[in-house]
Motif scaffolding. Structure first.
Motif, PDB file in Angstrom:
ATOM      1  N   MET B   1      37.869  48.956  41.960  1.00  0.00           N
ATOM      2  CA  MET B   1      37.290  48.212  40.982  1.00  0.00           C
ATOM      3  C   MET B   1      36.976  46.830  41.036  1.00  0.00           C
ATOM      4  SD  MET B   1      39.234  47.862  37.320  1.00  0.00           S
ATOM      5  CE  MET B   1      38.725  46.514  36.335  1.00  0.00           C
ATOM      6  N   THR B   2      35.915  46.447  40.408  1.00  0.00           N
ATOM      7  CA  THR B   2      35.446  44.908  40.623  1.00  0.00           C
ATOM      8  C   THR B   2      36.154  44.122  39.740  1.00  0.00           C
ATOM      9  OG1 THR B   2      33.073  45.900  40.885  1.00  0.00           O
ATOM     10  CG2 THR B   2      33.461  43.467  40.517  1.00  0.00           C
ATOM     11  N   GLN B   3      36.586  43.027  40.664  1.00  0.00           N
ATOM     12  CA  GLN B   3      37.485  41.965  39.998  1.00  0.00           C
ATOM     13  C   GLN B   3      36.432  40.624  39.885  1.00  0.00           C
ATOM     14  OE1 GLN B   3      40.278  42.631  38.877  1.00  0.00           O
ATOM     15  NE2 GLN B   3      40.575  44.817  39.981  1.00  0.00           N
ATOM     16  N   HIS B   4      36.927  40.028  38.837  1.00  0.00           N
ATOM     17  CA  HIS B   4      36.217  38.579  38.755  1.00  0.00           C
ATOM     18  C   HIS B   4      37.258  37.379  39.181  1.00  0.00           C
ATOM     19  CE1 HIS B   4      33.065  40.244  35.849  1.00  0.00           C
ATOM     20  NE2 HIS B   4      34.106  41.214  35.545  1.00  0.00           N
ATOM     21  N   TYR B   5      36.412  36.455  39.915  1.00  0.00           N
ATOM     22  CA  TYR B   5      37.323  35.660  40.358  1.00  0.00           C
ATOM     23  C   TYR B   5      36.497  34.285  40.037  1.00  0.00           C
ATOM     24  CZ  TYR B   5      39.653  39.068  43.250  1.00  0.00           C
ATOM     25  OH  TYR B   5      40.250  40.212  43.630  1.00  0.00           O
ATOM     26  N   GLN B   6      37.251  33.247  39.944  1.00  0.00           N
ATOM     27  CA  GLN B   6      36.760  31.624  39.779  1.00  0.00           C
ATOM     28  C   GLN B   6      37.168  30.856  41.239  1.00  0.00           C
ATOM     29  OE1 GLN B   6      37.691  28.855  36.820  1.00  0.00           O
ATOM     30  NE2 GLN B   6      35.547  28.571  36.557  1.00  0.00           N
TER      31      GLN B   6
END
Lengths: 93, 93
Positions: B1-6
């Motif tokens: 699953m695609t995760q969001h990162y900053q």
């Protein structure tokens, strides 16, 4: 007694201000194949070494320095981390 | 699953490289009365939001992005902090 402090200052554009340079970097990254980058915002990072009688004095002075010279309060925010250093750090070495 | 990162990326000049802009700021501060500032070094601060399948993938990609576009490895160092964010952060809002 005079203490030595090192400050790491981060100057960022306010969220409501457009960042054409960041948009250009994002477009460049997209052309390079990094099309999973969804946002780029560019700011300034400044390391300042100073002497002050106390941490409170150093913080007050850094606030003035940021407001008067390093950041444009109309379009930019700033924050800084302050560390006391035992010896004056010479980052030019 | 695609995760969001900053990612918060800090690009700094290598210690052996002269920083004329930093020296100019230090001189300006001195003229303004802040003669207790002993060193100023100016770098870049970049906030990048990206999607990746895992943190390891995000870190690897950020290393490539820094090496290829954001930093000049000959004269600059970089480091970054990576945070997973639950929803894609829209820093333009």
């Amino acid at each position: 007694m005079t203490q030595h402090y090192q400050a790491q200052i981060y100057v960022t554009l306010r969220p409501s201000v457009l960042d054409p340079a960041g948009t250009a970097v994002q477009a460049g990254l997209s052309h390079m194949g990094y099309d999973n980058v969804t946002s780029v915002r560019i700011g300034k990072y400044v390391e300042v070494t100073l002497t002050a009688p106390s941490e409170a004095d150093a913080r007050q002075q850094l606030d003035q320095i940021c407001d008067q010279l390093l950041a444009n309060p109309v379009i930019e925010n700033y924050r800084f981390d302050l560390t006391q250093v035992s010896t004056p750090m010479n980052t030019y070495s």
